[in-house]
Enzyme design. Structure first.
Site, PDB file in Angstrom:
ATOM      1  N   GLY A  88       0.820  -1.217   0.000  1.00 35.73           N
ATOM      2  CA  GLY A  88       0.000   0.000   0.000  1.00 35.73           C
ATOM      3  C   GLY A  88       0.844   1.254   0.000  1.00 35.73           C
ATOM      4  O   GLY A  88       2.064   1.209   0.145  1.00 35.73           O
ATOM      5  N   GLY A  90       2.552   3.738   1.497  1.00 33.38           N
ATOM      6  CA  GLY A  90       3.085   4.031   2.825  1.00 33.38           C
ATOM      7  C   GLY A  90       3.632   5.434   2.934  1.00 33.38           C
ATOM      8  O   GLY A  90       3.805   5.969   4.028  1.00 33.38           O
ATOM      9  N   ARG A  91       3.983   6.022   1.800  1.00 37.46           N
ATOM     10  CA  ARG A  91       4.482   7.406   1.845  1.00 37.46           C
ATOM     11  C   ARG A  91       3.950   8.192   0.655  1.00 37.46           C
ATOM     12  O   ARG A  91       4.610   9.077   0.140  1.00 37.46           O
ATOM     13  CB  ARG A  91       6.009   7.433   1.861  1.00 37.46           C
ATOM     14  CG  ARG A  91       6.573   6.770   0.663  1.00 37.46           C
ATOM     15  CD  ARG A  91       7.889   7.163   0.221  1.00 37.46           C
ATOM     16  NE  ARG A  91       8.227   6.152  -0.770  1.00 37.46           N
ATOM     17  CZ  ARG A  91       9.417   5.852  -1.150  1.00 37.46           C
ATOM     18  NH1 ARG A  91      10.421   6.480  -0.669  1.00 37.46           N
ATOM     19  NH2 ARG A  91       9.612   4.926  -2.047  1.00 37.46           N
ATOM     20  N   ASP A 123       8.286   6.224   8.033  1.00 34.38           N
ATOM     21  CA  ASP A 123       7.843   7.543   8.504  1.00 34.38           C
ATOM     22  C   ASP A 123       6.961   8.263   7.483  1.00 34.38           C
ATOM     23  O   ASP A 123       6.490   9.372   7.735  1.00 34.38           O
ATOM     24  CB  ASP A 123       9.053   8.419   8.855  1.00 34.38           C
ATOM     25  CG  ASP A 123       9.970   8.652   7.666  1.00 34.38           C
ATOM     26  OD1 ASP A 123       9.655   8.158   6.548  1.00 34.38           O
ATOM     27  OD2 ASP A 123      11.002   9.316   7.840  1.00 34.38           O
ATOM     28  N   ARG A 174       3.335  13.633  -8.003  1.00 31.46           N
ATOM     29  CA  ARG A 174       3.429  12.716  -9.138  1.00 31.46           C
ATOM     30  C   ARG A 174       2.110  12.722  -9.904  1.00 31.46           C
ATOM     31  O   ARG A 174       1.037  12.750  -9.304  1.00 31.46           O
ATOM     32  CB  ARG A 174       3.739  11.319  -8.603  1.00 31.46           C
ATOM     33  CG  ARG A 174       3.845  10.258  -9.671  1.00 31.46           C
ATOM     34  CD  ARG A 174       4.613   9.057  -9.174  1.00 31.46           C
ATOM     35  NE  ARG A 174       3.921   8.320  -8.123  1.00 31.46           N
ATOM     36  CZ  ARG A 174       4.402   7.192  -7.590  1.00 31.46           C
ATOM     37  NH1 ARG A 174       5.566   6.700  -7.990  1.00 31.46           N
ATOM     38  NH2 ARG A 174       3.751   6.569  -6.639  1.00 31.46           N
ATOM     39  N   ARG A 181      -1.532  -0.697  -9.781  1.00 32.15           N
ATOM     40  CA  ARG A 181      -0.352  -1.510 -10.090  1.00 32.15           C
ATOM     41  C   ARG A 181      -0.763  -2.978 -10.246  1.00 32.15           C
ATOM     42  O   ARG A 181      -1.859  -3.352  -9.816  1.00 32.15           O
ATOM     43  CB  ARG A 181       0.651  -1.405  -8.922  1.00 32.15           C
ATOM     44  CG  ARG A 181       1.024   0.013  -8.584  1.00 32.15           C
ATOM     45  CD  ARG A 181       1.055   0.249  -7.077  1.00 32.15           C
ATOM     46  NE  ARG A 181       1.183   1.689  -6.789  1.00 32.15           N
ATOM     47  CZ  ARG A 181       2.344   2.334  -6.773  1.00 32.15           C
ATOM     48  NH1 ARG A 181       3.462   1.665  -6.962  1.00 32.15           N
ATOM     49  NH2 ARG A 181       2.386   3.627  -6.563  1.00 32.15           N
ATOM     50  N   ASP A 250       4.601  -4.452  -7.433  1.00 31.82           N
ATOM     51  CA  ASP A 250       3.958  -3.235  -6.914  1.00 31.82           C
ATOM     52  C   ASP A 250       4.517  -1.988  -7.601  1.00 31.82           C
ATOM     53  O   ASP A 250       3.965  -0.898  -7.433  1.00 31.82           O
ATOM     54  CB  ASP A 250       4.131  -3.122  -5.395  1.00 31.82           C
ATOM     55  CG  ASP A 250       5.583  -3.252  -4.968  1.00 31.82           C
ATOM     56  OD1 ASP A 250       6.197  -4.285  -5.287  1.00 31.82           O
ATOM     57  OD2 ASP A 250       6.103  -2.325  -4.331  1.00 31.82           O
ATOM     58  N   ASN A 251       5.578  -2.148  -8.352  1.00 31.09           N
ATOM     59  CA  ASN A 251       6.141  -1.010  -9.072  1.00 31.09           C
ATOM     60  C   ASN A 251       5.886  -1.128 -10.571  1.00 31.09           C
ATOM     61  O   ASN A 251       6.606  -0.539 -11.375  1.00 31.09           O
ATOM     62  CB  ASN A 251       7.646  -0.895  -8.804  1.00 31.09           C
ATOM     63  CG  ASN A 251       7.935  -0.519  -7.357  1.00 31.09           C
ATOM     64  OD1 ASN A 251       7.078   0.037  -6.682  1.00 31.09           O
ATOM     65  ND2 ASN A 251       9.127  -0.827  -6.892  1.00 31.09           N
TER      66      ASN A 251
END
Ligand code: AMP
Ligand code: MG
Length: 492
Positions: A88, A90-91, A123, A174, A181, A250-251
Site C-alpha cells: 500500500g 506508505g508514503r 515515517d 506525481r 499496479r 507493486d512497481n
C-alpha cells in the site's frame, strides 16, 4: 483556500477496502523548488496558483484543497520474487484526479507527505535527494517520448527526515494515468476477494482501456493490451540504456507507464548485466533481465484475472498463456525496430538484428559509452570522417572498425540520403540522458548547499535530449573514473 483545481475522485468512489482516507502531514515551512509549468498547463491547472503560497501549501501537503479527497491506495506485491500481501501507499497520498487538456484522466499524488495506514515501520516521508532524482529522471523519460509518470512539482517541507543522516524532507507531486499496479490486483486476489478483483478490472478497463469493454472477454482484452504496452515500454527502456532497478509487481503500472523511480539509472558504459540498485544483490533486475521480469510480473497479474477470463479454469489458463506467450514477439518487434532506427536503417533485413547484436557485444567488451556510441554513429553515417569520434569510445578502436565496415555495406544497400539518415538517427539517439554522476552532483548542490541551480540547469537540458546544446556539452559527457556512481539507493 480557493483552489482552482477541478478534482474528480473516481478511485475514492470505489468500496472502502480499496484505500484508506488519510490527511497529508502538515509541512511546517513549505518552499517550492520547482514547478512544471508546461505540465500544469497540459493538465488544465493554473501554474500561477500552484506557485502561490496557497498552491505550495497544497503541493506540500500542508493544506487539503477543496474538492480533494486524499486517500492512500491498498496494494500488495512481489518484492524480489517474494509475495508481500500488504504494502500500500506508505508514503504517498492520492489527492484526486483531474481531466487534462487531452481528455485523459490523471492522478495527482503527493509522495513523501507523511504516514498512512500502510506505512508499517516507515515515517511516510521522502528525503530531498530521491525527490530531485525522480523529478529529473521522470521528466527526462517524458522528453525522450517514453511513457512515464510525470513530476508536477517538488517542494521542501521545512522538516527534517532521519535516514543514515539527517536530511531535508521534501514532497514530490506525481502525475500518472493511474496509480493502479499489478500489486493492486494481487492485494485482492490474495484475499480471495473476487468481487474486488472484478470491480478493479472494470475500473481499469473503463479508465485506461475503454476499447476492451467491447471485447468478448474484457479482462483478457485488458491483459492483452497491457502485455503490448509493457513489451513496448521495456523495449524503449533498453533502447536508451535505462535500468528501472526495482521491477517488483507493486512497481509495475497497469497503465503501462514507467513508475516508481527509486534506485534507477542510465548506463554509461554498456554492459547487459549492469545493476545499480544497492538492494539488488542477485542482479534480478539487471538491464538485460528486464523483459523477462516484465513477463513474469504480467503472469502474476494474469493469475489474479483467471476467474474473470473463463468459468472453466483450464480454458482460462489456456487463454492467459496465449496472451502472455505473445510478450516475447511483441517485445522483440519493438526492440528490433528500435535498434534499426538507432542504426539508421530505413529498410528491414533479416540480418539487421545480428548486426546490432554484434555492435552491442563489441561495446560491452570495450566498455563503450552506450549513449555517445549511438549518437556519434549519426554523424558517422553521413561522413566517414566522423568514425574517429566513435572509435575513441571503444577500449580497442579496432573493435569498432571491424563492425563499421559491415554497417557501411548494409547502409549502402539500404539507400536513402545521408543527411536524412543522420537526421533520423539523431531523433532516435538522445545526446542528453540523466547521467548518474550529474544527477548526483545536482542532488549534492541542493541537499548540501541549498543550491538548486545545477538541478534546474540539468532539468532544462534534459527537456530537449535530442538537441546539441553545445553550451551544455559537459552534461553529455560520461563520468571520469573518479566521478563514476556505482550504486543507487531507494527513496526509503
Ligand atoms: P518502494 O520500494 O519504494 O516501491 O516501496 C515499497 C513499499 O514501502 C511501499 O508500500 C511504500 O509505500 C513503502 N514505503 C517506502 N518508503 C516508505 C516510508 N518512508 N514510509 C513508509 N512507507 C514507505
Ligand atoms: Mg513502489
Amino acid at each position: 483556500m480557493t483552489s482552482t483545481i477541478p478534482f474528480d475522485n473516481s478511485y475514492a468512489r470505489l468500496p472502502d477496502r480499496f484505500f484508506a482516507r488519510t490527511r497529508p502531514a502538515e509541512a511546517p515551512a513549505p518552499r517550492l523548488i520547482e514547478l512544471n509549468r508546461p505540465l500544469a498547463l497540459a493538465l488544465g491547472l493554473d501554474p500561477d496558483w500552484l506557485a502561490s503560497p496557497e498552491g505550495v501549501a497544497m503541493l506540500s501537503g500542508r493544506e487539503v484543497a477543496p474538492g480533494s479527497e486524499p486517500i492512500a491506495m491498498a496494494y500488495a506485491g512481489h518484492q524480489f520474487g517474494s509475495f508481500v500481501p500488504s504494502l500500500g501507499d506508505g508514503r504517498a497520498i492520492l489527492l484526486g484526479e483531474v481531466v487534462g487538456r487531452d481528455g485523459q484522466r490523471y492522478d495527482l499524488q503527493l509522495k513523501g507527505s507523511g504516514r498512512t495506514l500502510f506505512s508499517r515501520g516507515g515515517d511516510g516521508r521522502a528525503a530531498l535527494g530521491p525527490v530531485l532524482r525522480e523529478h529529473l529522471v521522470s521528466e527526462a523519460m517524458a522528453a525522450m517520448g517514453i511513457p512515464t509518470t510525470r513530476t508536477l512539482a517538488s517542494v521542501i517541507t521545512g522538516e527534517e527526515v532521519y535516514r543514515e543522516t539527517v536530511l531535508p524532507g521534501a514532497v514530490l507531486t506525481r502525475v500518472a494515468r493511474s496509480h493502479v499496479r499489478v500489486g493492486t490486483f494481487q492485494y485482492f486476489a490474495a484475499r480471495q476477494d473476487r468481487e474486488a478483483v472484478r470491480l478493479l478490472t472494470d475500473y481499469v478497463v473503463a479508465r485506461l482501456y475503454p476499447e476492451a469493454a467491447e471485447a468478448e472477454r474484457p479482462a483478457l482484452a485488458f491483459l492483452d493490451r497491457l502485455v503490448g504496452r509493457q513489451a513496448e515500454l521495456v523495449a524503449s527502456w533498453l533502447l536508451v540504456g535505462f535500468i528501472h532497478g526495482v521491477m517488483n509487481t507493486d512497481n509495475m503500472s497497469v497503465a503501462g507507464e514507467t513508475i516508481d523511480y527509486g534506485p534507477c539509472a542510465f548506463m554509461d558504459a554498456f554492459h547487459p548485466q549492469t545493476v545499480f540498485s544497492s538492494i539488488d544483490q542477485q542482479g534480478r533486475y539487471a538491464y538485460a533481465n528486464q523483459p523477462g521480469i516484465a513477463q513474469w510480473n504480467l503472469t502474476r497479474l494474469a493469475e489474479c484475472l483467471l476467474p474473470l477470463l473463463d468459468p472453466d479454469e483450464d480454458r482460462a489458463v489456456e487463454l492467459a498463456k496465449e496472451v502472455l506467450t505473445g510478450f516475447g514477439a511483441r517485445f522483440e518487434a519493438a526492440f528490433h525496430a528500435g535498434l534499426r532506427r538507432k542504426l539508421g536503417l530505413f529498410q528491414a533485413e533479416p540480418e539487421d538484428v545480428a548486426l546490432a547484436q554484434d555492435l552491442l557485444g563489441r561495446m560491452a567488451a570495450n566498455a563503450a559509452d552506450f549513449t555517445l556510441t549511438f549518437r556519434r554513429l549519426a554523424d558517422a553515417a553521413a561522413d566517414g570522417g566522423a568514425d574517429a569520434t566513435v572509435r575513441v569510445l571503444f577500449a580497442d578502436g579496432a573493435a569498432y572498425d571491424g563492425w563499421a565496415a559491415s554497417w557501411r555495406e548494409r547502409l549502402a544497400r539500404d539507400g536513402g540520403e545521408p543527411q536524412a539518415r543522420r537526421h533520423a538517427m539523431r531523433q532516435a539517439n538522445p545526446l542528453f540522458i540523466p547521467r548518474n554522476h550529474q544527477v548526483e552532483a545536482a542532488i549534492r548542490a541542493g541537499v548540501d548547499a541549498d543550491d538548486f541551480g545545477p538541478f534546474r540547469t540539468l532539468l532544462a537540458v534534459l527537456a530537449d535530449p535530442y538537441a546539441d546544446q553545445p553550451e551544455h556539452a559537459h552534461l553529455a559527457a560520461p563520468p571520469q573514473p573518479e566521478e563514476r556512481v556505482l550504486q543507487t539507493f531507494c527513496g526509503t
